[in-house]
Design an enzyme around this catalytic site. Structure first.
Site, PDB file in Angstrom:
ATOM      1  N   LYS A  60      -1.719  -5.558   3.329  1.00 26.58           N
ATOM      2  CA  LYS A  60      -3.027  -5.924   3.889  1.00 26.58           C
ATOM      3  C   LYS A  60      -2.981  -7.302   4.559  1.00 26.58           C
ATOM      4  O   LYS A  60      -3.624  -7.521   5.582  1.00 26.58           O
ATOM      5  CB  LYS A  60      -4.099  -5.884   2.793  1.00 26.58           C
ATOM      6  CG  LYS A  60      -4.401  -4.467   2.279  1.00 26.58           C
ATOM      7  CD  LYS A  60      -4.964  -3.565   3.371  1.00 26.58           C
ATOM      8  CE  LYS A  60      -5.573  -2.287   2.822  1.00 26.58           C
ATOM      9  NZ  LYS A  60      -6.116  -1.418   3.882  1.00 26.58           N
ATOM     10  N   TYR A  73       0.319  -3.689  -2.026  1.00 26.58           N
ATOM     11  CA  TYR A  73      -0.948  -3.539  -1.292  1.00 26.58           C
ATOM     12  C   TYR A  73      -1.340  -4.867  -0.641  1.00 26.58           C
ATOM     13  O   TYR A  73      -1.683  -4.911   0.541  1.00 26.58           O
ATOM     14  CB  TYR A  73      -2.019  -3.078  -2.279  1.00 26.58           C
ATOM     15  CG  TYR A  73      -3.367  -2.720  -1.683  1.00 26.58           C
ATOM     16  CD1 TYR A  73      -3.616  -1.438  -1.181  1.00 26.58           C
ATOM     17  CD2 TYR A  73      -4.402  -3.642  -1.643  1.00 26.58           C
ATOM     18  CE1 TYR A  73      -4.862  -1.102  -0.662  1.00 26.58           C
ATOM     19  CE2 TYR A  73      -5.645  -3.315  -1.123  1.00 26.58           C
ATOM     20  CZ  TYR A  73      -5.880  -2.042  -0.640  1.00 26.58           C
ATOM     21  OH  TYR A  73      -7.113  -1.712  -0.122  1.00 26.58           O
TER      22      TYR A  73
HETATM   23  P1  NAD Z   1     -10.876   6.646   0.319  1.00 22.74           P
HETATM   24  O1  NAD Z   1      -9.799   7.029  -0.616  1.00 22.74           O
HETATM   25  O2  NAD Z   1     -12.265   7.121   0.041  1.00 22.74           O
HETATM   26  O3  NAD Z   1     -10.488   7.023   1.809  1.00 22.74           O
HETATM   27  C1  NAD Z   1      -9.185   6.823   2.313  1.00 22.74           C
HETATM   28  C2  NAD Z   1      -8.856   7.983   3.223  1.00 22.74           C
HETATM   29  O4  NAD Z   1      -7.559   7.744   3.795  1.00 22.74           O
HETATM   30  C3  NAD Z   1      -8.772   9.328   2.464  1.00 22.74           C
HETATM   31  O5  NAD Z   1      -9.576  10.289   3.119  1.00 22.74           O
HETATM   32  C4  NAD Z   1      -7.289   9.683   2.510  1.00 22.74           C
HETATM   33  O6  NAD Z   1      -7.037  11.093   2.576  1.00 22.74           O
HETATM   34  C5  NAD Z   1      -6.865   8.990   3.789  1.00 22.74           C
HETATM   35  N1  NAD Z   1      -5.412   8.769   3.820  1.00 22.74           N
HETATM   36  C6  NAD Z   1      -4.599   8.359   2.811  1.00 22.74           C
HETATM   37  N2  NAD Z   1      -3.321   8.319   3.237  1.00 22.74           N
HETATM   38  C7  NAD Z   1      -3.330   8.722   4.539  1.00 22.74           C
HETATM   39  C8  NAD Z   1      -2.333   8.900   5.526  1.00 22.74           C
HETATM   40  N3  NAD Z   1      -1.033   8.662   5.260  1.00 22.74           N
HETATM   41  N4  NAD Z   1      -2.707   9.307   6.765  1.00 22.74           N
HETATM   42  C9  NAD Z   1      -4.004   9.552   7.028  1.00 22.74           C
HETATM   43  N5  NAD Z   1      -4.997   9.440   6.142  1.00 22.74           N
HETATM   44  C10 NAD Z   1      -4.659   9.001   4.912  1.00 22.74           C
HETATM   45  O7  NAD Z   1     -10.828   5.039   0.317  1.00 22.74           O
HETATM   46  P2  NAD Z   1     -11.660   3.943   1.120  1.00 22.74           P
HETATM   47  O8  NAD Z   1     -12.009   2.914   0.119  1.00 22.74           O
HETATM   48  O9  NAD Z   1     -12.701   4.505   1.994  1.00 22.74           O
HETATM   49  O10 NAD Z   1     -10.476   3.321   2.013  1.00 22.74           O
HETATM   50  C11 NAD Z   1     -10.616   3.017   3.379  1.00 22.74           C
HETATM   51  C12 NAD Z   1      -9.866   1.733   3.683  1.00 22.74           C
HETATM   52  O11 NAD Z   1     -10.519   0.639   3.038  1.00 22.74           O
HETATM   53  C13 NAD Z   1      -8.428   1.718   3.162  1.00 22.74           C
HETATM   54  O12 NAD Z   1      -7.588   1.124   4.135  1.00 22.74           O
HETATM   55  C14 NAD Z   1      -8.498   0.840   1.926  1.00 22.74           C
HETATM   56  O13 NAD Z   1      -7.277   0.230   1.634  1.00 22.74           O
HETATM   57  C15 NAD Z   1      -9.565  -0.141   2.345  1.00 22.74           C
HETATM   58  N6  NAD Z   1     -10.258  -0.859   1.262  1.00 22.74           N
HETATM   59  C16 NAD Z   1     -10.970  -0.221   0.301  1.00 22.74           C
HETATM   60  C17 NAD Z   1     -11.667  -0.955  -0.649  1.00 22.74           C
HETATM   61  C18 NAD Z   1     -12.548  -0.325  -1.702  1.00 22.74           C
HETATM   62  O14 NAD Z   1     -13.046  -1.030  -2.589  1.00 22.74           O
HETATM   63  N7  NAD Z   1     -12.796   0.965  -1.667  1.00 22.74           N
HETATM   64  C19 NAD Z   1     -11.617  -2.350  -0.608  1.00 22.74           C
HETATM   65  C20 NAD Z   1     -10.853  -2.954   0.355  1.00 22.74           C
HETATM   66  C21 NAD Z   1     -10.197  -2.219   1.312  1.00 22.74           C
END
Ligand code: NAD
Length: 259
Positions: A167, A163
C-alpha cells in the site's frame, strides 16, 4: 483560465473501469459513478459478483457491464481493458480498487507467499491496469486515475507488513505517475481508506469493530463503503482538474488522532 462555474461537475457519459467492483468499496463506487450518469465497467476476480453489481446498476436504469478479471494477470488486464474500451467506445477513468488482506508475521512460514501475493494484487496490478488504460486515457477530455491504498500505507499494524509495504508502494506510484503524466492532463490520485465495513472487515466481531473505532477514529465508527466511493467520484469530476499526486485519507480521523 476557465471560470470556476464553467468547470463541469458532471460525469454524464464518462466511461469508468472499477476493479474489484463485486464487493465493498468497489461496488459502492461503481454504483455512485452509475448514478452520476457514467458508463461502468465492473470487473472482479469473482466474475459473478461483478455481474451482480452490473445487474444492480442496470436495474436502476444505469449503464454497466461486467467482466471477470484477475488484476494480477497482465495478459487478462490488457485483454479486458481493450474489451471495455471497445464496448463503451473509450475509457476516461480508472479506479484501482481490487484488494486482498494477507496478515503474515515476518517470521511465519507463509511470509514469502503473502509477500508475493500482496505485491502482485495490491501494487503491481496498479501499474498493469494503468499501462493498459493509457492509450484510451490519452484520448479522453478528462482522464483520471484513482488508486485505493490504505491508512496502512501511512501507519502500520503489527503482522501486516506485506500489505503495508504494497500500500505504501501505491502512494509512491501515484506520485511518480502524477508527475510523469501531468503534462498530458492525466490526474493520478490516491485514497487511503481507514476502517470501512466491507467484505474485508465483516468477519471481525461487531464488538471488536466498535471498540477499535471508538478508540482509534475521531468519528468513533467504521465508515460506509459509499463514503469512500463519493471521494473517489469527486476526484474524477472534470472540475477536479488541478488535483493530482495527492494521497487523501478517508478514515474518520484515524490518522489525525493521537489519543
Ligand atoms: P472487499 O473484500 O469487500 O472487496 C475487494 C474486492 O476485490 C472483492 O470483490 C474481491 O473479489 C476483489 N479481488 C480480490 N483479489 C482480486 C484480484 N486478484 N483481481 C480482481 N479482483 C480481486 O474489500 P474492500 O474493503 O472493499 O477493499 C477494496 C480496497 O480497499 C482494497 O484495495 C483494500 O485493500 C482497500 N482497503 C480496505 C479497507 C477496509 O477497512 N475495508 C481499509 C483500507 C483499504
Amino acid at each position: 483560465m476557465s471560470q470556476p462555474a464553467a468547470l463541469s461537475r458532471s460525469l454524464q457519459g464518462s466511461i469508468v473501469h472499477v476493479t474489484g467492483a463485486g464487493s465493498g468499496m468497489g461496488r459502492a463506487t461503481a454504483e455512485i459513478f452509475a448514478a452520476e450518469g457514467a458508463h461502468v465497467a465492473a470487473t472482479d476476480f469473482r466474475g459473478e459478483t461483478a455481474e451482480a453489481t452490473a445487474e444492480a446498476i442496470r436495474a436502476t436504469g444505469g449503464s454497466a457491464r461486467a467482466w471477470a478479471l484477475d488484476v494480477s494477470d497482465a495478459d487478462e488486464v490488457r485483454r479486458v481493458t481493450g474489451e471495455v474500451a471497445g464496448h463503451f467506445g473509450g475509457l476516461d477513468i480508472l479506479v484501482n480498487n481490487a484488494g486482498i488482506s494477507a496478515f503474515s508475521p515476518i517470521d511465519s512460514n507463509d511470509y514469502d507467499a503473502a509477500w508475493a501475493k500482496s505485491l502482485a494484487v495490491l501494487l503491481t496490478a496498479h501499474q498493469l491496469t494503468i499501462r493498459a488504460a493509457l492509450p484510451w486515457l490519452r484520448k479522453s477530455k478528462a482522464p483520471r486515475i484513482v488508486n485505493i491504498a490504505s491508512t496502512e500505507a501511512l501507519g502500520a499494524t503489527s503482522r501486516d507488513s506485506p500489505y503495508a509495504a504494497a500500500k505504501a508502494g501505491v502512494t509512491g506510484l501515484t506520485r511518480a505517475l502524477a508527475v510523469e503524466l501531468g503534462k498530458e492532463g492525466i490526474t493520478v490520485n490516491c485514497i487511503c481508506p481507514g476502517p470501512i465495513l466491507t467484505g474485508m472487515t465483516d468477519r471481525i466481531p461487531d464488538a471488536d469493530r466498535a471498540t477499535y473505532a471508538r478508540r482509534r477514529t475521531a468519528l468513533g465508527r467504521y465508515g460506509d463503503p459509499a463514503e469512500v466511493g463519493h471521494m473517489t467520484v469527486s476526484l474524477c469530476l472534470p472540475a477536479a482538474s488541478f488535483i493530482t499526486g495527492v494521497t487523501i485519507p478517508v478514515d474518520g480521523g484515524l490518522m489525525a488522532r493521537n489519543a
